[in-house]
Design a protein around this motif. Sequence first.
Motif, PDB file in Angstrom:
ATOM      1  N   SER A   1       0.820  -1.199   0.000  1.00 41.11           N
ATOM      2  CA  SER A   1       0.000   0.000   0.000  1.00 41.11           C
ATOM      3  C   SER A   1       0.858   1.254   0.000  1.00 41.11           C
ATOM      4  CB  SER A   1      -0.955  -0.005   1.195  1.00 41.11           C
ATOM      5  OG  SER A   1      -0.244   0.000   2.411  1.00 41.11           O
ATOM      6  N   LYS A   2       2.027   1.221   0.662  1.00 45.11           N
ATOM      7  CA  LYS A   2       2.875   2.408   0.716  1.00 45.11           C
ATOM      8  C   LYS A   2       3.602   2.655  -0.598  1.00 45.11           C
ATOM      9  CE  LYS A   2       3.487   2.427   5.666  1.00 45.11           C
ATOM     10  NZ  LYS A   2       4.288   2.026   6.781  1.00 45.11           N
TER      11      LYS A   2
ATOM     12  N   HIS B   1      -5.694   8.361   3.211  1.00 42.27           N
ATOM     13  CA  HIS B   1      -5.021   7.929   1.981  1.00 42.27           C
ATOM     14  C   HIS B   1      -5.944   8.145   0.788  1.00 42.27           C
ATOM     15  CE1 HIS B   1      -2.997   5.792   5.209  1.00 42.27           C
ATOM     16  NE2 HIS B   1      -1.946   5.686   4.425  1.00 42.27           N
TER      17      HIS B   1
ATOM     18  N   GLN C   1      -4.465   1.300   8.245  1.00 42.44           N
ATOM     19  CA  GLN C   1      -4.779   2.712   8.498  1.00 42.44           C
ATOM     20  C   GLN C   1      -6.059   2.882   9.296  1.00 42.44           C
ATOM     21  OE1 GLN C   1      -5.816   1.168   5.784  1.00 42.44           O
ATOM     22  NE2 GLN C   1      -7.942   1.802   5.658  1.00 42.44           N
TER      23      GLN C   1
ATOM     24  N   PHE D   1      -5.912  -1.320   1.570  1.00 40.16           N
ATOM     25  CA  PHE D   1      -6.649  -0.455   2.481  1.00 40.16           C
ATOM     26  C   PHE D   1      -8.039  -0.916   2.906  1.00 40.16           C
ATOM     27  CE2 PHE D   1      -3.574   2.445   0.421  1.00 40.16           C
ATOM     28  CZ  PHE D   1      -2.860   2.791   1.563  1.00 40.16           C
TER      29      PHE D   1
ATOM     30  N   THR E   1      -1.118  10.957   1.163  1.00 42.40           N
ATOM     31  CA  THR E   1      -1.483  10.622   2.543  1.00 42.40           C
ATOM     32  C   THR E   1      -1.657  11.891   3.364  1.00 42.40           C
ATOM     33  OG1 THR E   1       0.831  10.419   3.228  1.00 42.40           O
ATOM     34  CG2 THR E   1      -0.245   8.424   2.464  1.00 42.40           C
TER      35      THR E   1
ATOM     36  N   LEU F   1       0.046   7.803  -4.604  1.00 43.66           N
ATOM     37  CA  LEU F   1      -0.707   7.792  -3.349  1.00 43.66           C
ATOM     38  C   LEU F   1      -0.434   9.072  -2.556  1.00 43.66           C
ATOM     39  CD1 LEU F   1      -2.538   6.037  -1.479  1.00 43.66           C
ATOM     40  CD2 LEU F   1      -0.424   5.264  -0.385  1.00 43.66           C
TER      41      LEU F   1
END
Length: 200
Positions: A53-54, A161, A185, A180, A61, A59
Amino acid sequence: MSKSARKKNARKNALTQREIPWGGIAFFTVIGLVAVIAIGYTFMQTRSSSADSKSIAGLVTKDDLGRDHTNGAVKYDSDPPMGGDHNPVWQNCDGRVYDAPLQNENAVHSLEHGAVWITYRPGLAAGQVDALKSKVTGTDYTMLSPYPSQDAPIKLTAWGHQLTLEDASDPRVDEFLRGFVSGPQTPEPGAACNGAKDAP
């Protein structure tokens, strides 16, 4: 030692000797191994999901989002919002497809519960909307709705996110969902995503 003494000693040893419970030892050893493997697998999946996901290209945040409940309108600094203060009632997000825009304050509450909110600008080609519907339908902790004021054809939003996309066939849709939906998160993991607001 006489023959009768040896017999008596053998009998005594047989009575006092403890039998090793090999069956019980084997059973608990197997149970322990299964537990260790399960915990290890879960840990690796969590790490993998978090790492994936990172690394999603594009993306965005945001940290330090408020989480207070309010019955009033909230001024958010992104469209759609990525989190913040919200209505006490969450939007049902158990794989829901909505044909009209949602109230931000209810949708943000769903994000707090771990939902991914997929939004599209009205006028998006029907085939693309159908592709997004197929991602959401039957997937708990997701919801889809039009969002007239967003500045891109498609946005995927989770708490803190957000990902902006041009096309529903972009492989990052699946990456985002994997990372996600009820992901790390989530401020309130395990909270319900149904039984609340069912209409836009």
